[in-house]
Design a protein around this motif. Sequence first.
Motif: not given
Length: 459
Positions: A180-182, A306-310, A187-189, A271-274
């Motif tokens: 989860x942390x990884x 987007x499919x991968x990141x989603x 995702x944030x980067x 929040x950094x992701x969204x």
Amino acid sequence: MEQKRERFSSRLGFLLISAGCAIGLGNVWKFPYITGQYGGAAFVLIYIAFLILMGIPILVAELAVGRGSQKSIARAMDVLEPKGTKWHWYKYFGMAGNYILMMFYTTVAGWMLYYFFKMAAGGFEGLDAEGVGTAFNTMLSRPGLMTGFMLVVVLLCFGICAQGLQAGVEKITKVMMLCLLALMIVLAVRSALLEGGEAGLEFYLKPDFGALKEYGLLEVLFAALGQAFFTLSIGIGAIAIFGSYIDKSRSLTGEAILITVLDTFVALMAGMIIFPACFAYNVNPGQGPSLIFVTLPNVFNNMPGGRLWGSLFFLFMCFASFSTVIAVFQNIISFAEDLTNASRKKIVIINIIVVFLLSLPCVLGYNVWSGFMPFGEGSAVLDLEDFLVSQNILPLGSLIFVMFCSWKMGWGWDNFLAEANSGNGIKFPKGIRFYIQWILPLVVLFIFVMGYYSKFFAA
């Protein structure tokens, strides 16, 4: 003959599982949309301040009760209370809180699992904003589909708990939490590097206290106070059980701070992701609860790859929700272990049936029982169950923990302090006794009263 208490195999296991209990939908679903609704960075700072002032002391109290009694909340106060007092009556309140939480949490965790598979299979590709919204409503209208995914969550998480504390809960949760942390960092980067994402970072990281006037300072303070309070899952004994599984080599204040830091890190990273993604694709970050299920799939549809990141995003959401479900299921199992001589296998089988049946009203509340709207138009069974936990059991339960640990008629300040400060590490400060004994209970009581006021009387 009483069973010997099982222990965590490592301090890392204790910290990750305890943080996993706190980390959940409150961090990755509720925190981002509330932050978006109340102005971004200024709200975050107020939230963190309340987390330090309220969350950590109550967390220490709950851990101390668990470690001091070596029991779950089903027996903890029976062991620690002075003779002739009735603190042990709280056991029914605390146990009910765990079950009611799972009555809706398993359903929402099922939504996350469904969205992961749907995103991975390309089920959102080619849909416009209206189409994504329709997909969410279609899912809610299908009781069979939601029941299936809810049952998978129940079976999977109880299956992990059935393996035992070390071999199941600790082993699986450690891997899941590290993944989860990884995933969050990746995702944030990715989100921060999106073209146009800088505005989202500024909204999230650069405080504008003047903007608070727009939302009403009192309303913002109450929202931050409530979110800080509820994010740690304190008040129902869900954290106390993990205190009973650790030895006295470490003082509890340092452990509570580390759990809070991990919990807050996940919320902040969500929040950094969204927010950069929302600003990069001109999405209003204050859209409320639909932000993840309706708004973000639209963002991923427009994002390269987007499919991968989603898929990775909803996998991370699954891990976050499963971590809480596994932790609370372990707590539920511990109730029966402390109250009966039943085998772990029998306890798990019975509770699979019980939790499945208790979860059905939430599933049916969006379709077959959609006519039941407990809080007016647009509300459902989930809203009633969440209200019972969030606005009643959590604050009142925390009030009981604080009073039990600080009042003479309870376990008492000296006993609490001795347990909290046993071992190496940061000590709980003796000089804040008045704050813990009187001010903190009044603040918690204020949350409880204001929760009712905002729910039923605010315009």
